[in-house]
Enzyme design. Structure first.
Site, PDB file in Angstrom:
ATOM      1  N   LYS A 154       0.846  -1.191   0.000  1.00 31.51           N
ATOM      2  CA  LYS A 154       0.000   0.000   0.000  1.00 31.51           C
ATOM      3  C   LYS A 154       0.883   1.243   0.000  1.00 31.51           C
ATOM      4  O   LYS A 154       1.505   1.574   0.993  1.00 31.51           O
ATOM      5  CB  LYS A 154      -0.903   0.045   1.238  1.00 31.51           C
ATOM      6  CG  LYS A 154      -1.976   1.112   1.069  1.00 31.51           C
ATOM      7  CD  LYS A 154      -2.515   1.654   2.365  1.00 31.51           C
ATOM      8  CE  LYS A 154      -1.738   2.800   2.923  1.00 31.51           C
ATOM      9  NZ  LYS A 154      -1.694   4.005   2.081  1.00 31.51           N
ATOM     10  N   SER A 208       5.216   7.166  10.447  1.00 30.13           N
ATOM     11  CA  SER A 208       5.375   7.910  11.693  1.00 30.13           C
ATOM     12  C   SER A 208       5.329   6.969  12.903  1.00 30.13           C
ATOM     13  O   SER A 208       4.703   5.907  12.862  1.00 30.13           O
ATOM     14  CB  SER A 208       4.269   8.948  11.805  1.00 30.13           C
ATOM     15  OG  SER A 208       3.013   8.302  11.773  1.00 30.13           O
ATOM     16  N   THR A 209       5.953   7.400  13.975  1.00 31.61           N
ATOM     17  CA  THR A 209       5.952   6.601  15.210  1.00 31.61           C
ATOM     18  C   THR A 209       4.526   6.442  15.729  1.00 31.61           C
ATOM     19  O   THR A 209       4.139   5.374  16.207  1.00 31.61           O
ATOM     20  CB  THR A 209       6.878   7.271  16.245  1.00 31.61           C
ATOM     21  OG1 THR A 209       8.212   7.238  15.714  1.00 31.61           O
ATOM     22  CG2 THR A 209       6.861   6.551  17.577  1.00 31.61           C
ATOM     23  N   VAL A 211       1.587   6.291  14.029  1.00 31.56           N
ATOM     24  CA  VAL A 211       0.840   5.243  13.310  1.00 31.56           C
ATOM     25  C   VAL A 211       1.503   3.884  13.558  1.00 31.56           C
ATOM     26  O   VAL A 211       0.816   2.868  13.706  1.00 31.56           O
ATOM     27  CB  VAL A 211       0.730   5.564  11.799  1.00 31.56           C
ATOM     28  CG1 VAL A 211       0.052   4.422  11.056  1.00 31.56           C
ATOM     29  CG2 VAL A 211      -0.041   6.857  11.572  1.00 31.56           C
ATOM     30  N   GLY A 212       2.826   3.864  13.660  1.00 33.22           N
ATOM     31  CA  GLY A 212       3.541   2.617  13.936  1.00 33.22           C
ATOM     32  C   GLY A 212       3.061   1.973  15.237  1.00 33.22           C
ATOM     33  O   GLY A 212       2.906   0.744  15.322  1.00 33.22           O
ATOM     34  N   GLU A 229       9.770   0.891  10.719  1.00 28.87           N
ATOM     35  CA  GLU A 229      10.778   1.931  10.458  1.00 28.87           C
ATOM     36  C   GLU A 229      10.079   3.252  10.704  1.00 28.87           C
ATOM     37  O   GLU A 229       9.214   3.655   9.911  1.00 28.87           O
ATOM     38  CB  GLU A 229      11.284   1.865   9.011  1.00 28.87           C
ATOM     39  CG  GLU A 229      11.990   0.584   8.639  1.00 28.87           C
ATOM     40  CD  GLU A 229      13.399   0.489   9.198  1.00 28.87           C
ATOM     41  OE1 GLU A 229      13.804   1.354   9.998  1.00 28.87           O
ATOM     42  OE2 GLU A 229      14.099  -0.472   8.829  1.00 28.87           O
ATOM     43  N   CYS A 263      13.607  10.543   7.132  1.00 30.28           N
ATOM     44  CA  CYS A 263      13.646  10.030   8.505  1.00 30.28           C
ATOM     45  C   CYS A 263      15.050  10.120   9.085  1.00 30.28           C
ATOM     46  O   CYS A 263      15.214  10.189  10.294  1.00 30.28           O
ATOM     47  CB  CYS A 263      13.150   8.596   8.527  1.00 30.28           C
ATOM     48  SG  CYS A 263      14.017   7.544   7.363  1.00 30.28           S
ATOM     49  N   GLU A 356      10.243  15.782  15.592  1.00 29.57           N
ATOM     50  CA  GLU A 356      10.594  15.563  14.186  1.00 29.57           C
ATOM     51  C   GLU A 356       9.798  16.571  13.341  1.00 29.57           C
ATOM     52  O   GLU A 356       8.575  16.541  13.328  1.00 29.57           O
ATOM     53  CB  GLU A 356      10.227  14.135  13.761  1.00 29.57           C
ATOM     54  CG  GLU A 356      10.610  13.846  12.331  1.00 29.57           C
ATOM     55  CD  GLU A 356      10.216  12.439  11.881  1.00 29.57           C
ATOM     56  OE1 GLU A 356       9.078  12.024  12.140  1.00 29.57           O
ATOM     57  OE2 GLU A 356      11.059  11.773  11.250  1.00 29.57           O
TER      58      GLU A 356
END
Ligand code: NAD
Length: 453
Positions: A154, A208-209, A211-212, A229, A263, A356
């Site tokens: 996706k 992004s952290t 959503v991760g 990642e 990143c 970030e």
């Protein structure tokens, strides 16, 4: 069926309409992938290798087309976009050597023999962000296919065009139908379904952290394998004994590459206090020398940001009273432009220093000694990248061991190479991509005891 209009970030003009896949279409694609994977894993290793090489050659033959597509879709300078298409070719070629090298072990045990096999994990859901649509797709795709997995990818809603084209090239290369599918669509629909569908056995997520974290929770429900990642806030540490000219000349490229939407961006420059003034004097012309402009022009080094919303997000880190030390240039008029911006002095609790930004904004902060430099570099929930500039080998080793981050460079501004492992410490991620061991992340080890009586 809804559609999404792709906008050229350098002109704000529409490029194309892309149909957004639904949850039902995602389920259908996963079902096709399950069937295709059963056949793909049976393809002889030499034939899988040959197909991957043919795929790499076709990508190579379409470098002009893919890079032009990326420039129109993502605003990447065409020189950078050509490098990105070349990276897809190289990563496919590198992992094409893997199918013929996936050997297990034999372990002598009393009463017989134990042999191990590396089995493909099955169907992999690959969720890609908008900042490097081609390389990041290939980092998950190539080792997964090499291992005998099928991939449902996706791309990000904003940047699906190159992934869609690469999907067509895979078919043209002879990769069997269903082994690699590209489903453009929303994260909350297609991405979420990949996470929730039990037949998807592994998720590779870059983004992004925030959503991760949600994806990790979703995967936990199925005990689903996962590579993450995530974000970064990396330090570029410059000691007084460094080659200051080189450190200052490359610092803009360590953070403003891809307009800072990287990143690995070294978005905090930490400089030994005794050379701060000299470093700033060298940095200013380097920042002003970054060629910002039309991404389709060969000489351009930095293009626009990806969207109007993202430009607003970046600009919020530089309010009117921000301590702007100096800035580079950016075109006026249409396009989501933002100039390279250097902030100094910045308090340690300012959001420009702690969060970030994902845009062309960097802070410069002095430190007094090695211990303080390491402590400052580590004072972040992230740990993805970083650089160390020093003339002392001993210090380079000490500081490299002290900084909690996955990818470091010494006297260089870049640490990402496809044949070395890549990934983050702390909230920058889980697991490693690239390098010689990446295929193992797409296999399960099975041991089989064979009795000798
Ligand atoms: P994002 O997290 O918003 O989106 C990434 C992908 O996840 C997109 O394809 C999106 O559609 C999808 N997604 C969103 N919500 C989802 C959900 N609920 N379920 C499943 N999928 C979902 O990130 P972004 O804005 O596209 O990318 C920028 C971020 O990515 C930055 O934080 C950057 O640091 C990070 N990044 C990390 C690396 C790395 O290798 N560590 C590389 C590039 C980018």
């Amino acid at each position: 069926m809804t559609t999404h209009t792709i906008i050229n970030p350098a002109t704000e003009l529409p490029v194309r309409q892309v149909e957004q896949s639904t949850a039902e279409q995602t389920d259908e694609a996963i079902e096709r992938a399950v069937k295709a994977q059963q056949r793909w894993r049976e393809v002889a290793p030499g034939d899988r290798a040959r197909l991957l090489r043919r795929f790499a050659e076709l990508v190579d033959g379409h470098t002009d087309e893919l890079s032009a597509l990326e420039t129109a879709n993502s605003g990447h300078p065409v020189g950078a976009a050509r490098w990105e298409a070349g990276q897809v070719r190289d990563v496919l070629m590198y992992y094409s050597a893997a199918p013929e090298r996936m050997s297990g072990r034999q372990i002598p045990v009393p009463g017989g023999l134990d042999v191990t096999f590396k089995e493909p994990v099955g169907v992999v859901g690959l969720i890609v962000p908008w900042n490097f649509p081609m390389p990041i797709l290939s980092w998950g795709l190539a080792p997964a296919l090499a291992a005998g997995c099928a991939v449902v990818a996706k791309p990000a809603e904003l940047t699906p065009l190159t992934a869609m084209r690469i999907g067509e090239l895979a078919l043209e290369a002879g990769i069997p139908e269903g082994v690699f599918q590209v489903l453009p669509g929303k994260g909350a629909v297609v991405g979420q379904r990949l996470v929730d569908h039990p037949a998807v056995r592994k998720i590779v997520f870059t983004g992004s952290t925030e959503v991760g974290r949600q994806i990790m929770t979703g995967c936990a429900r199925h005990v689903k394998r996962l590579t993450l990642e995530l974000g970064g806030k990396s330090a570029n540490i410059v000691f007084a004994d460094a080659d200051l000219d080189r450190a200052a000349a490359t610092a803009p490229y360590a953070v403003f590459d891809n307009a800072g939407q990287d990143c690995c961006a070294r978005s905090r420059i930490l400089v030994e206090a005794s050379v701060l003034d000299r470093f700033m004097a060298l940095l200013e012309p380097a920042v002003q020398g970054v060629r910002v402009g039309d991404p389709a022009a060969a000489e351009t080094e930095m293009g626009p940001l990806i969207s109007a919303a993202h430009r607003e997000h970046v600009a919020a880190y530089v309010p009117d009273d921000a301590p702007v030390a100096f800035r580079g240039s950016a075109p006026q008029g249409a396009g989501f432009w933002y100039p390279p911006t250097v902030l100094a002095p910045v308090p340690a609790d300012s959001i420009a220093y702690t969060e970030e930004i994902f845009g062309p904004v960097v802070t410069v902060t002095p430190f007094t000694d090695e211990a303080e430099a390491i402590a400052m570099a580590n004072d972040t929930p992230y740990g993805l990248s970083g650089s160390i500039w020093t003339g002392s080998v001993g210090r380079a080793i000490r500081v490299a061991r002290g900084v909690e981050t996955g990818n470091l460079s010494v006297n260089s501004h870049s640490s990402v190479r496809y044949w070395t492992p890549f990934g983050g410490f702390k909230q920058s991620g889980l697991g490693r991509e690239l390098g010689p061991d990446a295929v193992d992340a797409f296999t399960e080890v099975k041991n089989v005891f064979i009795a000798n009586n």
